[in-house]
Design a protein around this motif. Structure first.
Motif, mmCIF file in Angstrom:
data_model
loop_
_atom_site.group_PDB
_atom_site.id
_atom_site.type_symbol
_atom_site.label_atom_id
_atom_site.label_comp_id
_atom_site.label_asym_id
_atom_site.label_seq_id
_atom_site.Cartn_x
_atom_site.Cartn_y
_atom_site.Cartn_z
ATOM 1 N N CYS A 66 -3.750 12.461 -1.111
ATOM 2 C CA CYS A 66 -3.111 11.364 -0.703
ATOM 3 C C CYS A 66 -2.320 11.981 0.270
ATOM 4 C CB CYS A 66 -3.081 10.562 -1.493
ATOM 5 S SG CYS A 66 -4.914 9.806 -2.125
ATOM 6 N N GLU A 67 -1.556 12.403 0.223
ATOM 7 C CA GLU A 67 0.782 12.309 0.586
ATOM 8 C C GLU A 67 -0.201 13.576 1.633
ATOM 9 O OE1 GLU A 67 3.745 11.737 -2.730
ATOM 10 O OE2 GLU A 67 2.927 13.940 -2.667
ATOM 11 N N ASN A 68 -1.192 15.024 1.183
ATOM 12 C CA ASN A 68 -1.148 15.862 2.070
ATOM 13 C C ASN A 68 -1.892 15.757 3.697
ATOM 14 O OD1 ASN A 68 0.225 17.484 1.030
ATOM 15 N ND2 ASN A 68 -1.148 18.077 -0.675
ATOM 16 N N ASN A 69 -3.091 14.217 3.172
ATOM 17 C CA ASN A 69 -4.190 13.928 4.040
ATOM 18 C C ASN A 69 -3.390 12.235 5.252
ATOM 19 O OD1 ASN A 69 -6.128 15.593 3.573
ATOM 20 N ND2 ASN A 69 -5.333 15.794 1.732
ATOM 21 N N ASN A 70 -2.103 12.504 4.607
ATOM 22 C CA ASN A 70 -1.755 11.159 5.307
ATOM 23 C C ASN A 70 -2.508 10.087 4.566
ATOM 24 O OD1 ASN A 70 -0.179 9.550 6.543
ATOM 25 N ND2 ASN A 70 -1.015 9.465 8.415
ATOM 26 N N LYS A 71 -3.561 9.652 3.083
ATOM 27 C CA LYS A 71 -4.059 8.227 3.099
ATOM 28 C C LYS A 71 -3.182 7.889 1.782
ATOM 29 C CE LYS A 71 -8.205 10.642 3.770
ATOM 30 N NZ LYS A 71 -9.724 10.670 3.115
ATOM 31 N N ASN A 72 -3.449 6.339 1.424
ATOM 32 C CA ASN A 72 -3.224 6.105 0.426
ATOM 33 C C ASN A 72 -4.661 5.424 -0.652
ATOM 34 O OD1 ASN A 72 -5.052 3.655 0.865
ATOM 35 N ND2 ASN A 72 -3.706 3.182 2.464
ATOM 36 N N LEU A 73 -4.027 5.522 -1.740
ATOM 37 C CA LEU A 73 -5.355 5.644 -2.604
ATOM 38 C C LEU A 73 -6.540 4.768 -2.832
ATOM 39 C CD1 LEU A 73 -3.159 5.325 -6.298
ATOM 40 C CD2 LEU A 73 -4.791 7.264 -4.586
ATOM 41 N N ASP B 259 0.897 -1.444 -0.085
ATOM 42 C CA ASP B 259 0.121 -0.207 -0.248
ATOM 43 C C ASP B 259 1.167 1.078 -0.140
ATOM 44 O OD1 ASP B 259 -2.385 -0.567 -0.142
ATOM 45 O OD2 ASP B 259 -3.112 -0.980 1.917
ATOM 46 N N LYS B 260 2.174 1.214 0.140
ATOM 47 C CA LYS B 260 2.965 2.545 0.649
ATOM 48 C C LYS B 260 3.703 2.673 -1.925
ATOM 49 C CE LYS B 260 4.904 1.069 4.533
ATOM 50 N NZ LYS B 260 6.027 0.639 5.527
ATOM 51 N N GLY B 261 3.832 3.792 -1.437
ATOM 52 C CA GLY B 261 4.285 4.473 -2.569
ATOM 53 C C GLY B 261 3.744 4.117 -4.112
ATOM 54 N N PHE B 262 2.086 4.164 -3.560
ATOM 55 C CA PHE B 262 1.195 4.400 -5.133
ATOM 56 C C PHE B 262 1.424 3.632 -6.004
ATOM 57 C CE2 PHE B 262 1.539 8.434 -1.925
ATOM 58 C CZ PHE B 262 0.837 8.460 -1.196
ATOM 59 N N ASN C 4 -2.899 14.863 -9.152
ATOM 60 C CA ASN C 4 -3.767 15.857 -8.030
ATOM 61 C C ASN C 4 -4.185 14.665 -6.876
ATOM 62 O OD1 ASN C 4 -3.157 18.340 -9.460
ATOM 63 N ND2 ASN C 4 -4.730 17.777 -10.638
ATOM 64 N N ILE C 5 -4.361 13.899 -7.565
ATOM 65 C CA ILE C 5 -4.735 12.935 -6.421
ATOM 66 C C ILE C 5 -4.097 11.840 -5.407
ATOM 67 C CG2 ILE C 5 -6.453 10.650 -6.012
ATOM 68 C CD1 ILE C 5 -7.519 10.630 -8.932
ATOM 69 N N VAL C 6 -2.664 12.308 -5.765
ATOM 70 C CA VAL C 6 -1.987 11.408 -5.101
ATOM 71 C C VAL C 6 -1.366 12.721 -4.623
ATOM 72 C CG1 VAL C 6 0.575 10.903 -4.903
ATOM 73 C CG2 VAL C 6 -0.957 9.672 -6.251
#
Length: 360
Positions: A221-228, A187-190, A216-218
């Protein structure tokens, strides 16, 4: 990689399948000899075409060392992957204790020394290749005393390659994969970002725009500490109204892997088919041929006792360094030693192909 190495060995043997016997010191002979007859008797396909070139030709030596160099390069690259996967940062694999050593200061550390040594030995074989090429580059036709220096780099390359292929095969067989940990890191690294861009492109979004939307979606995710895979449909639709509920089939690691179905792709079905292909090639076709090919090596000037010992040695697929050195002394360099050693390297590579497949 290793399948190409086998093909390269076969090509090298094919090119050196010419007998220089009868070229004499360089200009041939006035005696009534039949070079085609002697070539056939010695097991060669044909005699060399030019007596002056035959005496000074060492292409087969350079070809053989080059073949060993490519094999060592492939081993070195494979070793580097395994070294990385064995590190604490990856922790994808565990190497058997027989192929690791402890640290002189850190008691918890297990060093993948064998893999590192094989990686280091690659440069030695590269050096042998540069040595023979440099030796040959300024020589005129016919024999020159410089050519006696072809033995050391040739046999050094063979001995190093045989040792490394043999021990790498055993090392590979000792490895255990930390499957659960590998799955957790997926799940890491998109990793499925490309699949998301493909999803948009398949829904008539130009790929340039799909690439920008995915970026933009990635970033979101980085700004909100989420994965896809943790994004909701509502969040995804903020970036494109094209996205529907079926997008989650593209964001799953399992679905992503299984979708790569083009020939040579990494889908589970493709990998299983390729494993079956190599199992058949290595365990049936190659195992029947390996002893026959090795025994039929062009070993000129050997006694029946030597040939029996050679066949027995190949049959057990064991060749010690002392046997290599004995073979070097007893076999003619242009007659049979090179194809014999090349074929033994070939057998060892087939064993590498067999080793990991038995565990799958």
């Amino acid at each position: 990689m290793f399948a190409r190495d086998i093909e390269r060995i076969d090509d090298t043997i094919k090119r050196l399948d010419e007998s220089p016997l009868g070229a004499c010191a360089g200009s041939g002979t006035s005696f009534n000899i039949d070079r085609f007859h002697t070539s056939k008797k010695l097991g060669f396909k044909k005699p060399t075409r030019n007596s002056i070139d035959s005496v000074s030709d060492r292409d087969y030596v350079a070809d053989s060392i080059y073949t060993c160099s490519i094999i060592m390069m492939h081993l070195s690259r494979f070793c580097e992957d395994l070294i990385l996967w064995n590190s604490a940062e990856f922790n994808f694999i565990k190497i058997g204790d027989s192929f690791t050593t402890g640290s002189s200061i850190m008691p918890q550390k297990k060093n993948p020394d064998i893999l590192e040594l094989i990686r280091g030995k690659c440069s030695l074989v590269y050096g042998n290749l540069i040595s023979i090429l440099t030796n040959l580059k300024g020589l005129p036709l016919s024999y020159n005393r410089d050519l006696q220096e072809d033995k050391v780099p040739l046999f050094s390359a063979f001995e190093t390659s045989l040792d490394c292929v043999r021990i790498f095969s055993k090392n590979l067989n000792s490895i255990h994969f930390n499957t659960n940990h590998i799955i957790k890191t997926m799940d890491k690294g998109f990793l499925t970002a490309t699949d998301l861009a493909d999803y948009l492109a398949k829904n008539n979004v130009p790929f340039r725009k799909a690439h920008h939307i995915t970026g933009n979606i990635v970033a979101y995710c980085e700004n909100n500490n989420k994965n896809l895979s943790s994004l909701t449909l509502k969040e995804l639709q903020k970036f494109s109204k094209v996205i529907k509920n079926d997008v989650f089939n593209f964001l799953s690691i399992e679905k992503s892997v299984s979708s790569k179905k083009s020939y040579g792709g990494t889908s589970t079905s493709n990998v299983k088919n390729m494993i079956n292909k190599y199992k058949k090639m290595s365990s049936k076709k190659e195992s029947r041929k390996k002893i026959r090919l090795a025994i039929r090596s062009k070993i000129s000037g050997t006694s029946s006792l030597q040939l029996t010992a050679t066949a027995s040695c190949v049959q057990s697929v064991q060749l010690s360094s002392s046997f290599i050195r004995t073979s070097i002394i007893s076999l003619s360099i242009s007659g049979g030693c090179i194809p014999f050693l090349l074929r033994h390297v070939r057998i060892r590579i087939i064993i590498i192909l067999q080793q990991p497949l038995h565990h799958m």
